[in-house]
Design an enzyme around this catalytic site. Structure first.
Site, short mmCIF file in Angstrom:
data_model
loop_
_atom_site.label_atom_id
_atom_site.label_comp_id
_atom_site.label_asym_id
_atom_site.label_seq_id
_atom_site.Cartn_x
_atom_site.Cartn_y
_atom_site.Cartn_z
CB CYS A 196 -30.75 31.72 -31.88
SG CYS A 196 -32.18 30.77 -31.29
CG PHE A 237 -31.02 21.74 -3.56
CD1 PHE A 237 -30.08 22.13 -4.49
CD2 PHE A 237 -32.34 21.56 -3.96
CE1 PHE A 237 -30.44 22.35 -5.80
CE2 PHE A 237 -32.70 21.79 -5.28
CZ PHE A 237 -31.75 22.19 -6.19
NE ARG A 238 -26.65 23.98 0.12
CZ ARG A 238 -27.28 24.62 -0.85
NH1 ARG A 238 -28.56 24.82 -0.76
NH2 ARG A 238 -26.62 25.06 -1.89
CG HIS A 285 -29.85 30.27 -6.01
ND1 HIS A 285 -29.92 29.50 -4.87
CD2 HIS A 285 -28.83 31.15 -5.80
CE1 HIS A 285 -29.00 29.90 -4.02
NE2 HIS A 285 -28.33 30.90 -4.55
CB THR A 329 -39.84 21.52 2.63
OG1 THR A 329 -39.93 22.60 3.55
CG2 THR A 329 -38.40 21.34 2.24
CB CYS A 365 -32.81 25.95 -30.06
SG CYS A 365 -33.54 27.35 -30.90
ZN ZN Z 1 -31.61 28.60 -31.12
#
Ligand code: ZN
Length: 238
Positions: A131, A34-35, A120, A27, A149
């Protein structure tokens, strides 16, 4: 003794420090918690953020997931603050063995730290689901709509979503380092959210320090508790 001096003394005496950080570390760099009340969880979106940031939502509503993700979780322009910089200094001095963080913004690495365990995940790692090719954060945040991709597969951020498990290796290493530490500094987290609360139970060392704006359920077992903004504390440390 004044609490800052006491913390300084503990840092000076310790050889294997582990820093466990929560949203409060970020922060100070202008990243929303988030909370917290004015954080992400109270913003107006069609779905609650906990739902958007879930595994099933990612697969079922990919377009909406990425709309939110790019809008709210892009912190590429954010810079490390005084906490990150102080921890970099401790790592360089060989006193800090690891940072275990709940944040996904990569700011500890941006500050120069090498031993960072991201419970996280990170917005900086993204992989093709077909891939497994790696993509950087710029590619994902600058893509139009869903990032794809070259092979046509969908790209997914290496961020732990709701309904997903934490990475086992990261968790095991974090537990090992916490259990071997002589000083554990827990900062910027209320310790109410899994896995933070569980992890500090593995600490066997001498001193547990909790630095947080509000009190936590673990204050009684800590050697030192400082209820303040992290910036106010870290700017006074050598
Ligand atoms: Zn790929």
């Amino acid at each position: 003794m004044d609490k800052i001096n006491e913390l300084q003394k503990l840092i000076n005496e310790s050889k294997k420090i582990v820093f466990f950080g929560g949203a409060g570390v970020s922060t100070e760099s202008g990243i929303k918690d988030f909370r917290s009340k004015d954080g992400l969880y109270n913003m107006k979106y069609k779905w609650p953020p906990e739902m958007i940031l879930s595994k099933s939502f990612f697969y079922e509503n990919t377009k909406e997931f990425y709309k939110f993700y790019k809008d709210k979780l892009n912190c590429l322009d954010k810079e490390p603050n005084i906490v990150h910089n102080y921890l970099y200094k401790l790592e360089k001095e060989g006193k800090l063995t690891a940072i275990v963080t709940q944040n996904i913004d990569g700011l500890h690495q941006k500050a120069g730290n090498k031993k960072v365990y991201e419970l996280h995940g990170s917005i900086y790692r993204n992989y093709c689901l077909r891939c497994n090719k790696f993509y950087d954060a710029e590619y994902v945040f600058n893509s139009k709509g869903e990032p794809k991709c070259k092979c046509g597969g969908l790209i997914k951020p290496d961020v732990v979503l709701y309904q997903e498990n934490l990475d086992e290796n990261t968790l095991e290493e974090s537990i090992r380092l916490i259990s071997e530490a002589d000083l554990l500094i827990v900062a910027g987290t209320s310790l109410t959210v899994y896995p933070a609360s569980g992890l500090i139970r593995y600490f066997r060392g001498k001193n547990l320090v909790i630095i947080n704006r509000d009190t936590t359920d673990y204050d009684q077992i800590a050697s030192l508790v400082i209820n303040d903004n992290l910036k106010n504390v870290f700017e006074k440390l050598d």
